[in-house]
Design a protein around this motif. Structure first.
Motif, PDB file in Angstrom:
ATOM      1  N   SER A  39       0.844  -1.199   0.000  1.00  0.00           N
ATOM      2  CA  SER A  39       0.000   0.000   0.000  1.00  0.00           C
ATOM      3  C   SER A  39       0.879   1.249   0.000  1.00  0.00           C
ATOM      4  N   ARG A  40       2.065   1.136   0.668  1.00  0.00           N
ATOM      5  CA  ARG A  40       2.961   2.280   0.658  1.00  0.00           C
ATOM      6  C   ARG A  40       3.495   2.522  -0.760  1.00  0.00           C
ATOM      7  N   ASP A  84       0.881   4.015  -2.916  1.00  0.00           N
ATOM      8  CA  ASP A  84       0.718   5.418  -2.578  1.00  0.00           C
ATOM      9  C   ASP A  84       1.763   6.267  -3.304  1.00  0.00           C
ATOM     10  N   LEU A 140      -5.338   5.556   0.776  1.00  0.00           N
ATOM     11  CA  LEU A 140      -4.891   5.162  -0.562  1.00  0.00           C
ATOM     12  C   LEU A 140      -6.072   5.190  -1.540  1.00  0.00           C
ATOM     13  N   ARG A 145      -6.971   8.624  -2.379  1.00  0.00           N
ATOM     14  CA  ARG A 145      -5.967   9.236  -3.244  1.00  0.00           C
ATOM     15  C   ARG A 145      -6.121   8.768  -4.695  1.00  0.00           C
TER      16      ARG A 145
END
Lengths: 181, 424
Positions: free
Chosen positions: B128-129, B132, B227, B230
């Motif tokens: 997920s990072r 992102d 996320l 975004r």
């Protein structure tokens, strides 16, 4: 029916005089242009009743439409048309953006001489033999019709030239009037 | 490793020089001499020694680096990118770049889903990072490209009539063909882009649901939600930015098309004119003008039409006969009945026939209320009456009746010939 209050139309006399002589009132004629812009309905109704056809072009000019020209006027108009088309070609040939150059560049006597020299064959048909002929027979007349304005050392073309560009786009083989052999 | 703070200090100190180098050489290489000249230009007061020292400082801190196997120099790529960002001198990227990132995003989305399935929360967090990060990159690219297009548009519009059309609009055409069109295709509602985001969104939503249900790794929920937001925002921003870019470029593209059309047409028409003659070719299309001579004649068709149109609306004012009651009642003049006057006259002059008396003075005496014109009316009635015997005087006499003076040859009451009165 539009109510026309003649007292509101303060520049009626000047506008009428200009328009009936074939002049195109463009944004450069600030006073008259603003006046027309503000009271366009009244002016249109008034001129219509007098048998004139007041035309407004969104590219920024007013004129009286006409379906026919006197023979003399027709000749002048053809000379102007030819000059403008030659100008467009000339600018394009010299690598400039024709539409931009047409309105941004000053047409001086030198340019006129060049045009006549390059297109001698065409201008001969209109009895224009030199740059000063071109100035006298075409450019000064354009000024009188509001198609151009005189500047310090030449002429600048104005928005009503678009009438000729519209006309240009209309030309095709079918418009040829000559008698076929 | 050069401390960041030191680097930043050098950058602020020499920003003018770097900007100059950047603008002058546009990513191309330059010599040591150029750098020194640039410093000299910015700091004319510095000694040669100082300039030499500062140049070395730039080199030592890797702000300016030598090209491989050459004495030429270039600006460090990272610094150059930073400068483009600061100066907004961005060049249009490729649609492909964004495409690759989006593909990567899709791949990561799948890995994320898998990690969620096997409940590997470390992996979940990691992906997920990364996602992102990708999303941020895409957003950056969008805004970067938007700026680049703005630059292109400004350049094309810049008042530079000397440049040829082809050159001026080359960048516009390229931008359109290589960025806007593929991008528009991509963000199209039925395109891959959209489908991909839908998938990712469902995947993430599913994970969030899972977390909710199982109650495990609750702190990751927030990250996932962020996320998801975004990504949605990116989609929106992307569409917006593309729309804006297309709006900016479209008029120029139209202008170019039109200009080309006009030039081509002018050449074609002139060709025809050369072949067929000016009058033959242009008479049919020339604009017509109203001319002075037409102003003074009504012969023009449209004038006649306007006149006729005026006639259609024309109406006579209908003549209305007065109604009976509208007629003012007849007021008889203040004249006594003629027969009464006549009988009174006869009566009066029967007695005094010997001496002739002026007729008018009789009237004046008998009817002092009458106006002069009424008196004269009676007078002329009396003198033209055949029954009465009157005679005209031979001398002109001035008479005053009812405050008016008359001079006339008066008729008098005496038996005599009938004669016409001459009144004055």
């Amino acid at each position: 029916m539009t109510d026309i209050n003649l007292d509101d139309l303060t520049h009626l006399q000047a506008i009428n005089k200009k328009l009936t002589s074939g002049y195109h009132i463009s944004e450069q004629d600030t006073l008259m242009w603003q006046e027309l812009d503000q009271h366009i309905d009244a002016y249109r109704a008034l001129f219509n009743a007098l048998g004139h056809d007041l035309q407004h072009d969104s590219r920024g000019y007013y004129y009286f439409g006409s379906d026919e020209s006197t023979p003399n006027m027709g000749k002048i108009s053809r000379a102007i048309a030819l000059t403008i088309y030659i100008l467009i070609e000339h600018y394009a040939n010299t690598g400039k953006d024709p539409m931009r150059a047409l309105f941004d560049e000053v047409n001086d006597l030198e340019l006129m001489q060049t045009l006549v020299q390059i297109n001698k064959h065409l201008f001969d048909q209109l009895e224009i033999f030199s740059g000063s002929d071109l100035r006298k027979d075409v450019y000064l007349r354009m000024v009188r019709l509001g198609l151009a304005r005189e500047v310090e050392n030449g002429f600048m073309l104005q928005a009503p030239i678009y009438r000729y560009i519209d006309a240009l786009m209309e030309v095709n083989e079918e418009t040829y009037l000559g008698d076929d052999e | 490793m050069i401390p960041a703070k030191k680097l930043l200090n050098t950058l602020t100190e020499h920003w003018g020089v770097l900007e100059l180098l950047f603008k002058r050489f546009k990513m191309a290489d330059f010599s040591l001499k150029d750098v020194q000249n640039a410093i000299k230009q910015k700091q004319p007061s510095w000694s040669n020694e100082r300039i030499y020292k500062e140049t070395n400082r730039l080199l030592n801190q890797d702000i300016i680096i030598p090209l491989a196997k050459s004495s030429q120099l270039e600006i460090n790529r990272a610094i150059a990118d930073f400068a483009t960002f600061l100066l907004q001198e961005e060049h249009l990227g490729l649609a492909q770049e964004i495409n690759v990132l989006v593909d990567d995003l899709a791949r990561l989305g799948n890995r994320l889903a898998k990690a969620g399935e096997i409940e590997d929360y470390d992996e979940l967090r990691r992906f997920s990072r990364i996602m992102d990060d990708r999303v941020r990159k895409i957003m950056k690219l969008f805004s970067h490209n938007e700026n680049a297009i703005l630059n292109i548009v400004e350049q094309a519009k810049a008042n530079n009539a000397v440049q040829s059309l082809q050159k001026r609009y080359q960048a516009v055409i390229e931008a359109f063909d290589e960025y806007i069109e593929p991008m528009l295709e991509m963000v199209d509602i039925r395109g891959d882009f959209h489908a991909c985001f839908n998938t990712i969104e469902t995947q993430i939503s599913l994970q969030i649901e899972q977390i909710d249900r199982l109650g495990k790794s609750y702190q990751d929920k927030r990250m996932l939600e962020q996320l998801r937001t975004r990504i949605l925002e990116m989609h929106l921003v992307g569409r917006e930015s593309l729309r804006k870019s297309a709006d900016m470029l479209m008029p120029l593209r139209e202008e170019l098309r039109r200009n080309n059309l006009i030039t081509r047409q002018a050449a074609k028409v002139l060709g025809l004119v050369r072949k067929n003659g000016v009058d033959n070719m242009l008479s049919a299309v020339q604009p017509n003008f109203v001319s002075d001579s037409q102003r003074f004649s009504l012969g023009q068709q449209r004038h006649i039409i306007a006149y006729m149109a005026g006639l259609v609306d024309f109406e006579h004012d209908e003549y209305e006969l007065p109604e009976h009651q509208d007629v003012p009642a007849y007021q008889s003049p203040n004249i006594p009945d003629y027969n009464d006057v006549k009988s009174q006259f006869k009566k009066r002059f029967k007695k005094a026939t010997k001496k002739s008396q002026p007729l008018l003075s009789f009237l004046d005496e008998s009817y002092p209320d009458l106006d002069a014109d009424e008196m004269l009316f009676l007078y002329q009635k009396l003198i033209s009456d055949g029954d009465l015997e009157i005679s005209q005087s031979q001398e002109k006499v001035k008479i005053k009746i009812a405050q008016q003076h008359f001079s006339l040859y008066p008729f008098n009451s005496s038996p005599a010939d009938d004669k016409q009165a001459t009144e004055q």
